[in-house]
Write a protein that holds these residues in place. Structure first.
Motif, PDB file in Angstrom:
ATOM      1  N   MET A  42       0.314 -12.112 -34.434  1.00  0.00           N
ATOM      2  CA  MET A  42      -0.021 -13.400 -35.053  1.00  0.00           C
ATOM      3  C   MET A  42       0.964 -14.473 -34.593  1.00  0.00           C
ATOM      4  O   MET A  42       0.580 -15.638 -34.398  1.00  0.00           O
ATOM      5  N   GLY A  43       2.213 -14.088 -34.397  1.00  0.00           N
ATOM      6  CA  GLY A  43       3.202 -15.021 -33.866  1.00  0.00           C
ATOM      7  C   GLY A  43       2.823 -15.504 -32.472  1.00  0.00           C
ATOM      8  O   GLY A  43       2.985 -16.685 -32.141  1.00  0.00           O
ATOM      9  N   ILE A  44       2.269 -14.591 -31.671  1.00  0.00           N
ATOM     10  CA  ILE A  44       1.824 -14.951 -30.320  1.00  0.00           C
ATOM     11  C   ILE A  44       0.681 -15.966 -30.380  1.00  0.00           C
ATOM     12  O   ILE A  44       0.655 -16.945 -29.623  1.00  0.00           O
ATOM     13  N   LEU A  45      -0.257 -15.754 -31.284  1.00  0.00           N
ATOM     14  CA  LEU A  45      -1.383 -16.685 -31.427  1.00  0.00           C
ATOM     15  C   LEU A  45      -0.908 -18.059 -31.885  1.00  0.00           C
ATOM     16  O   LEU A  45      -1.389 -19.094 -31.402  1.00  0.00           O
ATOM     17  N   LEU A  46       0.056 -18.078 -32.811  1.00  0.00           N
ATOM     18  CA  LEU A  46       0.618 -19.348 -33.275  1.00  0.00           C
ATOM     19  C   LEU A  46       1.345 -20.073 -32.142  1.00  0.00           C
ATOM     20  O   LEU A  46       1.221 -21.287 -31.983  1.00  0.00           O
ATOM     21  N   PRO A  83      -2.926  -2.993 -31.912  1.00  0.00           N
ATOM     22  CA  PRO A  83      -2.497  -4.390 -32.113  1.00  0.00           C
ATOM     23  C   PRO A  83      -2.246  -5.128 -30.798  1.00  0.00           C
ATOM     24  O   PRO A  83      -2.561  -6.312 -30.682  1.00  0.00           O
ATOM     25  N   PHE A  84      -1.679  -4.418 -29.809  1.00  0.00           N
ATOM     26  CA  PHE A  84      -1.413  -5.035 -28.509  1.00  0.00           C
ATOM     27  C   PHE A  84      -2.729  -5.404 -27.823  1.00  0.00           C
ATOM     28  O   PHE A  84      -2.900  -6.528 -27.334  1.00  0.00           O
ATOM     29  N   PHE A  85      -3.677  -4.459 -27.826  1.00  0.00           N
ATOM     30  CA  PHE A  85      -4.989  -4.713 -27.215  1.00  0.00           C
ATOM     31  C   PHE A  85      -5.713  -5.837 -27.950  1.00  0.00           C
ATOM     32  O   PHE A  85      -6.293  -6.733 -27.327  1.00  0.00           O
ATOM     33  N   ALA A  86      -5.677  -5.807 -29.290  1.00  0.00           N
ATOM     34  CA  ALA A  86      -6.357  -6.836 -30.091  1.00  0.00           C
ATOM     35  C   ALA A  86      -5.743  -8.214 -29.842  1.00  0.00           C
ATOM     36  O   ALA A  86      -6.459  -9.223 -29.794  1.00  0.00           O
ATOM     37  N   THR A  87      -4.421  -8.255 -29.687  1.00  0.00           N
ATOM     38  CA  THR A  87      -3.747  -9.529 -29.395  1.00  0.00           C
ATOM     39  C   THR A  87      -4.187 -10.084 -28.044  1.00  0.00           C
ATOM     40  O   THR A  87      -4.444 -11.285 -27.915  1.00  0.00           O
ATOM     41  N   PRO A 245      -9.439 -16.238 -33.811  1.00  0.00           N
ATOM     42  CA  PRO A 245      -8.487 -15.333 -33.160  1.00  0.00           C
ATOM     43  C   PRO A 245      -7.774 -14.405 -34.144  1.00  0.00           C
ATOM     44  O   PRO A 245      -7.561 -13.229 -33.848  1.00  0.00           O
ATOM     45  N   PHE A 246      -7.417 -14.937 -35.327  1.00  0.00           N
ATOM     46  CA  PHE A 246      -6.813 -14.092 -36.353  1.00  0.00           C
ATOM     47  C   PHE A 246      -7.771 -12.988 -36.777  1.00  0.00           C
ATOM     48  O   PHE A 246      -7.382 -11.813 -36.918  1.00  0.00           O
ATOM     49  N   LEU A 247      -9.045 -13.342 -37.000  1.00  0.00           N
ATOM     50  CA  LEU A 247     -10.041 -12.345 -37.400  1.00  0.00           C
ATOM     51  C   LEU A 247     -10.238 -11.291 -36.310  1.00  0.00           C
ATOM     52  O   LEU A 247     -10.395 -10.105 -36.601  1.00  0.00           O
ATOM     53  N   ILE A 248     -10.227 -11.722 -35.044  1.00  0.00           N
ATOM     54  CA  ILE A 248     -10.338 -10.771 -33.934  1.00  0.00           C
ATOM     55  C   ILE A 248      -9.190  -9.771 -33.987  1.00  0.00           C
ATOM     56  O   ILE A 248      -9.399  -8.552 -33.874  1.00  0.00           O
ATOM     57  N   LEU A 249      -7.980 -10.270 -34.179  1.00  0.00           N
ATOM     58  CA  LEU A 249      -6.801  -9.415 -34.272  1.00  0.00           C
ATOM     59  C   LEU A 249      -6.930  -8.424 -35.431  1.00  0.00           C
ATOM     60  O   LEU A 249      -6.744  -7.211 -35.253  1.00  0.00           O
ATOM     61  N   ALA A 250      -7.265  -8.930 -36.610  1.00  0.00           N
ATOM     62  CA  ALA A 250      -7.310  -8.089 -37.810  1.00  0.00           C
ATOM     63  C   ALA A 250      -8.466  -7.089 -37.767  1.00  0.00           C
ATOM     64  O   ALA A 250      -8.267  -5.886 -38.009  1.00  0.00           O
ATOM     65  N   LEU A 251      -9.663  -7.556 -37.445  1.00  0.00           N
ATOM     66  CA  LEU A 251     -10.842  -6.695 -37.512  1.00  0.00           C
ATOM     67  C   LEU A 251     -10.823  -5.603 -36.445  1.00  0.00           C
ATOM     68  O   LEU A 251     -11.347  -4.503 -36.667  1.00  0.00           O
ATOM     69  N   LEU A 252     -10.207  -5.869 -35.297  1.00  0.00           N
ATOM     70  CA  LEU A 252     -10.042  -4.818 -34.292  1.00  0.00           C
ATOM     71  C   LEU A 252      -9.016  -3.775 -34.758  1.00  0.00           C
ATOM     72  O   LEU A 252      -9.207  -2.577 -34.557  1.00  0.00           O
ATOM     73  N   CYS A 253      -7.948  -4.238 -35.397  1.00  0.00           N
ATOM     74  CA  CYS A 253      -6.937  -3.299 -35.911  1.00  0.00           C
ATOM     75  C   CYS A 253      -7.497  -2.444 -37.047  1.00  0.00           C
ATOM     76  O   CYS A 253      -7.038  -1.318 -37.261  1.00  0.00           O
ATOM     77  N   PHE A 254      -8.490  -2.973 -37.772  1.00  0.00           N
ATOM     78  CA  PHE A 254      -9.143  -2.190 -38.824  1.00  0.00           C
ATOM     79  C   PHE A 254      -9.788  -0.925 -38.260  1.00  0.00           C
ATOM     80  O   PHE A 254      -9.988   0.042 -38.993  1.00  0.00           O
ATOM     81  N   MET A 255     -10.113  -0.921 -36.981  1.00  0.00           N
ATOM     82  CA  MET A 255     -10.822   0.211 -36.396  1.00  0.00           C
ATOM     83  C   MET A 255      -9.989   1.489 -36.415  1.00  0.00           C
ATOM     84  O   MET A 255     -10.537   2.582 -36.587  1.00  0.00           O
ATOM     85  N   PHE A 256      -8.667   1.355 -36.246  1.00  0.00           N
ATOM     86  CA  PHE A 256      -7.837   2.555 -36.090  1.00  0.00           C
ATOM     87  C   PHE A 256      -6.684   2.644 -37.082  1.00  0.00           C
ATOM     88  O   PHE A 256      -5.797   3.480 -36.922  1.00  0.00           O
ATOM     89  N   GLU A 257      -6.673   1.793 -38.089  1.00  0.00           N
ATOM     90  CA  GLU A 257      -5.656   1.881 -39.140  1.00  0.00           C
ATOM     91  C   GLU A 257      -6.250   1.441 -40.468  1.00  0.00           C
ATOM     92  O   GLU A 257      -7.107   0.560 -40.506  1.00  0.00           O
TER      93      GLU A 257
END
Length: 289
Positions: A42-46, A83-87, A245-257
């Motif tokens: 999220m820091g990277i997106l900001l 998280p890295f891939f989602a970012t 972009p935040f939703l992309i990060l979060a919803l992709l991370c939901f897949m494996f955690e």
């Protein structure tokens, strides 16, 4: 930067693997590497957003670019792959948005990139898929303290996903209820994988927010959650550029955690989701006035 200085001896030591460094950081900070990596993402997106807003101020742009690359380095160092891939996916979306690249071109590049990636890493991908499918032979017999060097992350997940799917089949509509899902998973571990004490040493949840919803609330709960996701995504077009972009990060991370099963994940998601959603609504109110 503090973590970098504190763990500098481990980081520069060639004998220390990224996994070892991550374990040391987790023990020190008491934060799971996945969640720390999501905050960095999220820091990277900001930073990317600030970079776009800096316009022609060269010094500010240069500083932001350096910090952004440093954050990416730390995400890679932590080794939290999703998280890295989602970012990376969210950053790619941000760049195309900022450069106003047409959607057809974006999808075309994404498709070609996926094919190229699959071709280059074909053997590794196939190996990981086979590991995830081979739940029967995933965990060697014996005590975990002896066999742990033979157990990979994919081995453990193959068992978790097998048990999760077995339990979902038993109660697909309404699930088992919140809190009971992990108990049911443990029953499966004990009955089918009693040859190892791994699942007594550690307690494993479903390692997927979507599977957890199926286990706890069934397809009914998952459908309601997916409707909520659809509303968030629809609202993202009305709000700030950072929301999707935040939703992309979060919803992709939901897949494996199970992000929303920990306080770290709840705080991360509710904090940014609320701020970015409300900032969009506030903008629309001012515009209408």
């Amino acid at each position: 930067s503090f973590l970098h200085i504190y763990f500098i001896e481990d980081i520069i030591n060639p004998e220390c693997t990224p996994w070892m460094i991550r374990n040391e950081i987790e023990l020190f900070t008491k934060i799971h590497g996945t969640y720390l990596s999501m905050w960095i993402g999220m820091g990277i997106l900001l930073l990317l957003w600030f970079f776009a807003k800096s316009k022609k101020r060269l010094l500010i742009s240069l500083v932001i670019a350096i910090v952004l690359m440093y954050f990416l380095y730390w995400q890679f160092l932590l080794g939290a792959r999703m998280p890295f891939f989602a970012t990376i996916i969210a950053v790619f979306y941000c760049i195309t948005l900022l450069l106003r690249i047409p959607l057809k071109i974006v999808l075309g590049f994404a498709f070609l990139g996926s094919i190229l990636f699959a071709f280059i890493f074909q053997d590794k991908i196939q190996s990981k898929v086979e590991e995830l499918q081979n739940y029967e032979n995933a965990i060697p017999e014996g005590k975990y303290e002896i066999t742990n060097i033979l157990i990979s992350n994919e081995n453990v997940r193959s068992v978790i996903y097998h048990c999760a799917l077995q339990k979902i089949k038993e109660r697909p509509i309404l699930g088992y209820g919140i809190g009971q899902d992990n108990i049911e998973l443990q029953k499966c571990y004990d009955s089918e994988f009693g040859h190892t004490d791994l699942f007594k040493v550690f307690s494993f949840n479903s390692h997927s927010q979507y599977l957890q919803l199926l286990l706890s609330s069934g397809f009914l709960g998952l459908i309601l959650f997916l409707i909520s996701m659809g509303i968030w995504i629809k609202k993202s077009s009305e709000g700030t550029e950072l929301y999707l972009p935040f939703l992309i990060l979060a919803l992709l991370c939901f897949m494996f955690e199970n992000i929303l099963n920990r306080h770290d994940g709840i705080i991360f998601f509710s904090f940014f989701n609320s701020i970015l959603l409300l900032s969009g609504l506030k903008s629309n109110v001012h515009t209408n006035k």
